[in-house]
Write an enzyme that holds these catalytic residues in place. Structure first.
Site, PDB file in Angstrom:
ATOM      1  N   HIS A   1      24.167  91.110  74.644  1.00 53.61           N
ATOM      2  CA  HIS A   1      24.637  89.847  75.451  1.00 53.61           C
ATOM      3  C   HIS A   1      25.887  89.411  75.295  1.00 53.61           C
ATOM      4  O   HIS A   1      26.670  89.019  76.141  1.00 53.61           O
ATOM      5  CB  HIS A   1      23.289  88.757  75.093  1.00 53.61           C
TER       6      HIS A   1
ATOM      7  N   SER B   1      17.504  87.546  86.533  1.00 52.30           N
ATOM      8  CA  SER B   1      17.678  86.120  87.066  1.00 52.30           C
ATOM      9  C   SER B   1      17.719  86.229  88.470  1.00 52.30           C
ATOM     10  O   SER B   1      16.936  87.286  89.086  1.00 52.30           O
ATOM     11  CB  SER B   1      19.084  85.180  86.588  1.00 52.30           C
TER      12      SER B   1
END
Ligand code: HPA
Length: 244
Positions: free
Chosen positions: A218, A183
């Site tokens: 994750h 990101s």
């Protein structure tokens, strides 16, 4: 902008007014677990703030992550603070390490500014000072005053969504990366083009591939980010209080 597992920092905002992404025309809903998908307007450390919980990533298939920075600039906001979860590459960057982002490598090979030039933006925006030097100085000083361990390093932004291979991590280390994530880079590029000053903070949630024991997941990332949330929140609040 609050990244994976870091949405809890928003609990510090007083008088919160919540606006789901769905309530903002043109913004896709957040689709990734650990990303709530809302804006929160309110007060943090006596300052008016607009927090973004959750974000769009390039791997979701669009450049919609450029819209919030443009929205912030259009609202007259001057500073964007970005947080993320990242894999630790530099030796010693274990899970829980906080890293001030000194600079980034755009290894996504995508750019949110592709296409027509957005009104008021330059075709070729300068990127020589992506993470504002004054904001970094105050973050460093505040961390020191509060005895918060804060490292500083280079964030490699990759496209994802698969995690890296050990060979890719060795390559990133040679390229000068201290941490890796999926990101931030596109958002900061869009924010700089829109004239926002940026501060970036990574929470190292795992050793990058091949550097630690076991696999990257994750769930591990979101859990580790959540554990760092209180420290990150305290640092963010103190930084926000001092933004000039
Ligand atoms: N790689 C890429 N993105 C990440 C990682 C990682 O190891 N950890 C958290 N986000």
């Amino acid at each position: 902008m609050l990244g994976s597992g870091l949405g809890g920092v928003a609990e510090r905002i007083a008088g919160a007014i919540r606006i789901p992404f769905a309530g903002v025309p043109g913004l896709p809903p957040a689709t990734v677990a650990g990303h709530a998908g809302e804006f929160i307007a309110g007060n943090l450390a006596g300052r008016a703030v607009l927090a973004q919980r959750g974000r769009t990533h390039l791997y979701e298939g669009s450049a919609a992550m450029a819209l919030p920075p443009r929205l912030f600039a259009a609202l007259g906001i001057g500073v964007m603070v970005v947080t993320n979860a990242a894999g630790g590459i530099r030796p010693g960057f274990a899970s829980g390490t906080l890293m001030l982002i000194a600079d980034h490598l755009n290894l996504s090979f995508r750019n949110p500014l592709l296409g027509a030039v957005w009104s008021g933006e330059a075709r070729f925006p300068d990127m020589s000072d992506p993470y504002d030097a004054d904001l970094r100085n105050s973050a460093r000083r505040i961390a020191c005053e509060r005895a918060i361990a804060l490292e500083e390093g280079v964030y490699a932004g990759v496209l994802g969504p698969s995690y890296e291979t050990p060979a890719e991590i060795r390559m990133l280390a040679r390229l000068g990366a201290d941490a890796v994530g999926m990101s931030t880079v596109a958002e900061v590029i869009a924010a700089r083009a829109a004239g926002l000053r940026c501060l970036g903070l990574s929470v190292v949630t795992n050793r990058a591939a091949g550097l630690g024991a076991g696999i990257t997941s994750h769930t591990e990332v979101v859990d580790a980010a959540g554990r760092a949330g209180a420290t990150l929140g305290a640092l963010l609040e103190a930084v926000v209080a001092e933004i000039a």
